[in-house]
Design a protein around this motif. Sequence first.
Motif, PDB file in Angstrom:
ATOM      1  N   ILE A  67      -7.687   1.914 -10.742  1.00 62.97           N
ATOM      2  CA  ILE A  67      -7.738   3.295 -11.247  1.00 62.97           C
ATOM      3  C   ILE A  67      -8.785   4.112 -10.502  1.00 62.97           C
ATOM      4  O   ILE A  67      -8.562   5.279 -10.166  1.00 62.97           O
ATOM      5  N   GLY A  68      -9.935   3.496 -10.212  1.00 61.62           N
ATOM      6  CA  GLY A  68     -11.014   4.227  -9.553  1.00 61.62           C
ATOM      7  C   GLY A  68     -10.764   4.482  -8.082  1.00 61.62           C
ATOM      8  O   GLY A  68     -11.323   5.437  -7.524  1.00 61.62           O
ATOM      9  N   GLU A  69      -9.964   3.656  -7.435  1.00 57.85           N
ATOM     10  CA  GLU A  69      -9.673   3.823  -6.006  1.00 57.85           C
ATOM     11  C   GLU A  69      -8.166   4.012  -5.795  1.00 57.85           C
ATOM     12  O   GLU A  69      -7.570   3.459  -4.869  1.00 57.85           O
ATOM     13  N   LEU A  70      -7.564   4.798  -6.666  1.00 59.14           N
ATOM     14  CA  LEU A  70      -6.111   4.955  -6.679  1.00 59.14           C
ATOM     15  C   LEU A  70      -5.556   5.372  -5.320  1.00 59.14           C
ATOM     16  O   LEU A  70      -4.572   4.807  -4.834  1.00 59.14           O
ATOM     17  N   ASP A  71      -6.177   6.355  -4.696  1.00 63.01           N
ATOM     18  CA  ASP A  71      -5.663   6.839  -3.410  1.00 63.01           C
ATOM     19  C   ASP A  71      -5.740   5.772  -2.337  1.00 63.01           C
ATOM     20  O   ASP A  71      -4.805   5.611  -1.535  1.00 63.01           O
ATOM     21  N   ALA A  72      -6.828   5.017  -2.310  1.00 65.80           N
ATOM     22  CA  ALA A  72      -6.965   3.960  -1.306  1.00 65.80           C
ATOM     23  C   ALA A  72      -5.937   2.854  -1.534  1.00 65.80           C
ATOM     24  O   ALA A  72      -5.326   2.344  -0.589  1.00 65.80           O
ATOM     25  N   VAL A  73      -5.741   2.478  -2.799  1.00 69.66           N
ATOM     26  CA  VAL A  73      -4.785   1.415  -3.111  1.00 69.66           C
ATOM     27  C   VAL A  73      -3.377   1.819  -2.695  1.00 69.66           C
ATOM     28  O   VAL A  73      -2.667   1.066  -2.004  1.00 69.66           O
ATOM     29  N   PHE A  74      -2.945   3.020  -3.092  1.00 66.24           N
ATOM     30  CA  PHE A  74      -1.544   3.390  -2.869  1.00 66.24           C
ATOM     31  C   PHE A  74      -1.268   3.892  -1.454  1.00 66.24           C
ATOM     32  O   PHE A  74      -0.105   3.985  -1.057  1.00 66.24           O
ATOM     33  N   SER A  75      -2.302   4.181  -0.689  1.00 66.20           N
ATOM     34  CA  SER A  75      -2.079   4.528   0.717  1.00 66.20           C
ATOM     35  C   SER A  75      -2.272   3.324   1.624  1.00 66.20           C
ATOM     36  O   SER A  75      -2.252   3.458   2.851  1.00 66.20           O
ATOM     37  N   SER A  76      -2.414   2.141   1.032  1.00 63.80           N
ATOM     38  CA  SER A  76      -2.700   0.943   1.820  1.00 63.80           C
ATOM     39  C   SER A  76      -1.460   0.332   2.453  1.00 63.80           C
ATOM     40  O   SER A  76      -1.576  -0.646   3.196  1.00 63.80           O
ATOM     41  N   ALA A  77      -0.284   0.882   2.177  1.00 69.11           N
ATOM     42  CA  ALA A  77       0.953   0.390   2.793  1.00 69.11           C
ATOM     43  C   ALA A  77       2.038   1.445   2.617  1.00 69.11           C
ATOM     44  O   ALA A  77       1.874   2.420   1.872  1.00 69.11           O
ATOM     45  N   TYR A  78       3.148   1.237   3.290  1.00 67.36           N
ATOM     46  CA  TYR A  78       4.283   2.162   3.219  1.00 67.36           C
ATOM     47  C   TYR A  78       4.781   2.315   1.786  1.00 67.36           C
ATOM     48  O   TYR A  78       5.092   3.408   1.321  1.00 67.36           O
ATOM     49  N   SER A  79       4.850   1.196   1.046  1.00 69.91           N
ATOM     50  CA  SER A  79       5.277   1.212  -0.353  1.00 69.91           C
ATOM     51  C   SER A  79       4.371   0.258  -1.133  1.00 69.91           C
ATOM     52  O   SER A  79       4.183  -0.885  -0.728  1.00 69.91           O
ATOM     53  N   VAL A  80       3.816   0.763  -2.235  1.00 70.97           N
ATOM     54  CA  VAL A  80       2.866  -0.018  -3.022  1.00 70.97           C
ATOM     55  C   VAL A  80       3.243   0.072  -4.495  1.00 70.97           C
ATOM     56  O   VAL A  80       3.580   1.154  -5.000  1.00 70.97           O
ATOM     57  N   SER A  81       3.189  -1.064  -5.183  1.00 66.83           N
ATOM     58  CA  SER A  81       3.382  -1.120  -6.634  1.00 66.83           C
ATOM     59  C   SER A  81       2.255  -1.936  -7.247  1.00 66.83           C
ATOM     60  O   SER A  81       1.776  -2.897  -6.635  1.00 66.83           O
ATOM     61  N   VAL A  82       1.861  -1.563  -8.457  1.00 65.82           N
ATOM     62  CA  VAL A  82       0.858  -2.307  -9.206  1.00 65.82           C
ATOM     63  C   VAL A  82       1.498  -2.821 -10.483  1.00 65.82           C
ATOM     64  O   VAL A  82       2.148  -2.055 -11.215  1.00 65.82           O
ATOM     65  N   PHE A  83       1.324  -4.101 -10.770  1.00 66.01           N
ATOM     66  CA  PHE A  83       1.796  -4.698 -12.022  1.00 66.01           C
ATOM     67  C   PHE A  83       0.595  -5.116 -12.857  1.00 66.01           C
ATOM     68  O   PHE A  83      -0.376  -5.680 -12.336  1.00 66.01           O
ATOM     69  N   THR A  84       0.668  -4.844 -14.164  1.00 71.35           N
ATOM     70  CA  THR A  84      -0.408  -5.218 -15.065  1.00 71.35           C
ATOM     71  C   THR A  84       0.128  -5.366 -16.482  1.00 71.35           C
ATOM     72  O   THR A  84       1.146  -4.754 -16.834  1.00 71.35           O
ATOM     73  N   THR A  85      -0.562  -6.151 -17.279  1.00 71.38           N
ATOM     74  CA  THR A  85      -0.274  -6.210 -18.720  1.00 71.38           C
ATOM     75  C   THR A  85      -1.233  -5.317 -19.496  1.00 71.38           C
ATOM     76  O   THR A  85      -1.158  -5.259 -20.719  1.00 71.38           O
ATOM     77  N   TRP A  86      -2.158  -4.650 -18.796  1.00 77.64           N
ATOM     78  CA  TRP A  86      -3.198  -3.787 -19.356  1.00 77.64           C
ATOM     79  C   TRP A  86      -4.277  -4.576 -20.093  1.00 77.64           C
ATOM     80  O   TRP A  86      -5.454  -4.394 -19.818  1.00 77.64           O
ATOM     81  N   HIS A  87      -3.910  -5.451 -20.989  1.00 77.65           N
ATOM     82  CA  HIS A  87      -4.951  -6.166 -21.737  1.00 77.65           C
ATOM     83  C   HIS A  87      -5.640  -7.237 -20.900  1.00 77.65           C
ATOM     84  O   HIS A  87      -6.682  -7.760 -21.283  1.00 77.65           O
ATOM     85  N   SER A  88      -5.091  -7.567 -19.746  1.00 81.23           N
ATOM     86  CA  SER A  88      -5.704  -8.592 -18.888  1.00 81.23           C
ATOM     87  C   SER A  88      -6.887  -8.051 -18.094  1.00 81.23           C
ATOM     88  O   SER A  88      -7.631  -8.832 -17.492  1.00 81.23           O
ATOM     89  N   GLU A  89      -7.019  -6.717 -18.049  1.00 85.53           N
ATOM     90  CA  GLU A  89      -8.108  -6.060 -17.311  1.00 85.53           C
ATOM     91  C   GLU A  89      -7.985  -6.222 -15.793  1.00 85.53           C
ATOM     92  O   GLU A  89      -8.929  -5.932 -15.060  1.00 85.53           O
ATOM     93  N   GLU A  90      -6.833  -6.684 -15.319  1.00 87.70           N
ATOM     94  CA  GLU A  90      -6.605  -6.758 -13.888  1.00 87.70           C
ATOM     95  C   GLU A  90      -5.114  -6.601 -13.611  1.00 87.70           C
ATOM     96  O   GLU A  90      -4.284  -6.566 -14.529  1.00 87.70           O
ATOM     97  N   GLY A  91      -4.785  -6.469 -12.339  1.00 87.96           N
ATOM     98  CA  GLY A  91      -3.387  -6.306 -11.960  1.00 87.96           C
ATOM     99  C   GLY A  91      -3.115  -6.966 -10.624  1.00 87.96           C
ATOM    100  O   GLY A  91      -4.031  -7.449  -9.942  1.00 87.96           O
ATOM    101  N   SER A  92      -1.849  -6.988 -10.261  1.00 87.05           N
ATOM    102  CA  SER A  92      -1.459  -7.454  -8.925  1.00 87.05           C
ATOM    103  C   SER A  92      -0.920  -6.263  -8.150  1.00 87.05           C
ATOM    104  O   SER A  92      -0.208  -5.419  -8.706  1.00 87.05           O
ATOM    105  N   VAL A  93      -1.280  -6.175  -6.896  1.00 89.47           N
ATOM    106  CA  VAL A  93      -0.881  -5.065  -6.035  1.00 89.47           C
ATOM    107  C   VAL A  93       0.107  -5.591  -5.006  1.00 89.47           C
ATOM    108  O   VAL A  93      -0.226  -6.478  -4.212  1.00 89.47           O
ATOM    109  N   TRP A  94       1.306  -5.049  -5.031  1.00 93.32           N
ATOM    110  CA  TRP A  94       2.375  -5.472  -4.126  1.00 93.32           C
ATOM    111  C   TRP A  94       2.466  -4.448  -2.995  1.00 93.32           C
ATOM    112  O   TRP A  94       2.880  -3.308  -3.222  1.00 93.32           O
TER     113      TRP A  94
END
Length: 433
Positions: free
Chosen positions: A195-222
């Motif tokens: 969330i804090g580095e949203l632009d960096a995360v989503f500009s890190s590849a041609y297509s980016v997706s984030v998966f999370t359960t929210w309660h885990s406090e972390e996610g996976s970035v595809w």
Amino acid sequence: MQTQGLTNWAGSVVFGAARIHQPDTIDEVRRLVAGIPRIRALGSGHSFSLIADTTHDLIRLDSLPTVLSLDERNRTVTVSAGMRYAEVAAELHRAGYALSNMASLPHISVAGSCATGTHGSGDTLRCLAAAVRGLQLVGPDGELRELRRDEDRIFGGCVVALGALGVVTALTLDVEPAFEMSQQVHVGVPLDEIIGELDAVFSSAYSVSVFTTWHSEEGSVWRKRRAGWAESGWNGGRHAERPMHPVDGVSPEFSTEQLDRPGPWHERLPHFRPEFMPGSGDELQSEFYVSRDHASAALSAVRGLAEQLAPVLQIAEIRTVRADDLWLSPAYRRDSVTVHFTWVRNWPAVLPVLAEVEKALRPFDARPHWAKLTTLAGPDIVAGYPRAADFAELMRHLDFPGKFRNAFLDDLFLDGDKISVAASEPVESPTFG
């Protein structure tokens, strides 16, 4: 053909139609549409909303002859509406061409996906419908009409059209030369970083997706990396050492190739392989688009509901969509971040939690995906679309007898006598800006 027991892919929508028709020629489509008082087109049945439902007649186009006509000079391909993206992509790749974008599922029909504003993910990628350069549709009188992006000023209202303007029989899509991609999954990425580095995360590849359960406090970035594409340099979390599925515990055999192995675009852009259905359908789905400008605040608001989400959420996905000019596209004129929820299949339990999600997103003018579940009333949904009134007028003009209307559309656009399903004649001179 009778429709008893006909459902969507997940079995969560039981269609109320009296009959379903599967014509095998365009002429038969025209005769059916002209002769039936109320009719709706049904695509591959991947919608969770009642957008395709009707108590009258349904028509499916997957029995029409397959058309895939490549125009190399203009870099377009014309395809029959009932084709699925997996079929189109494989044929295009064999010819040396590609679509710039695909959704997570390649199983969905081209016409249905475009009509509902379905999307993939990427800072530079618009929804699938934005690739439509032309379309052919059968109007209420059975006449075949051609519309083109560069010729018709109403075109922006005719692509993401919710099936309200006619039965689309063919679409012309922009294509480009085929390209190679690889896919890398980063696991254990803190939500604070996402969330804090949203632009960096989503500009890190041609297509980016984030998966999370929210309660885990972390996610996976595809990260789907296109050969030769500039990247931001973000490299958080840990590289997955084995193939992954977005949902923990589900076999990765359904997922497209990972571990940074290069391959054809159409075998990397979707999350799931076309030869498998990615799950049992034991789920419900919702999705909301918010402006990129408000994305971090909106995601933080959803994160604040983690405890309420936990019992009813299978997985959430965050994606980005570039703005477009299609009147009913949820990304109309605003770069967007989308938050998708795959729920357990228990509507009474999901309903109050979904209402809380919508309440949390209300300050951010969230637009729900047309094909997903929402508790919002129709007028509240269309209030978020600056061209909604123009679309209502276009609907009266192109479907003056209300042949393609259903309860879903009535809830969105029926306003007293202003838009009547019993109108006896078309609007003579629609005024579209």
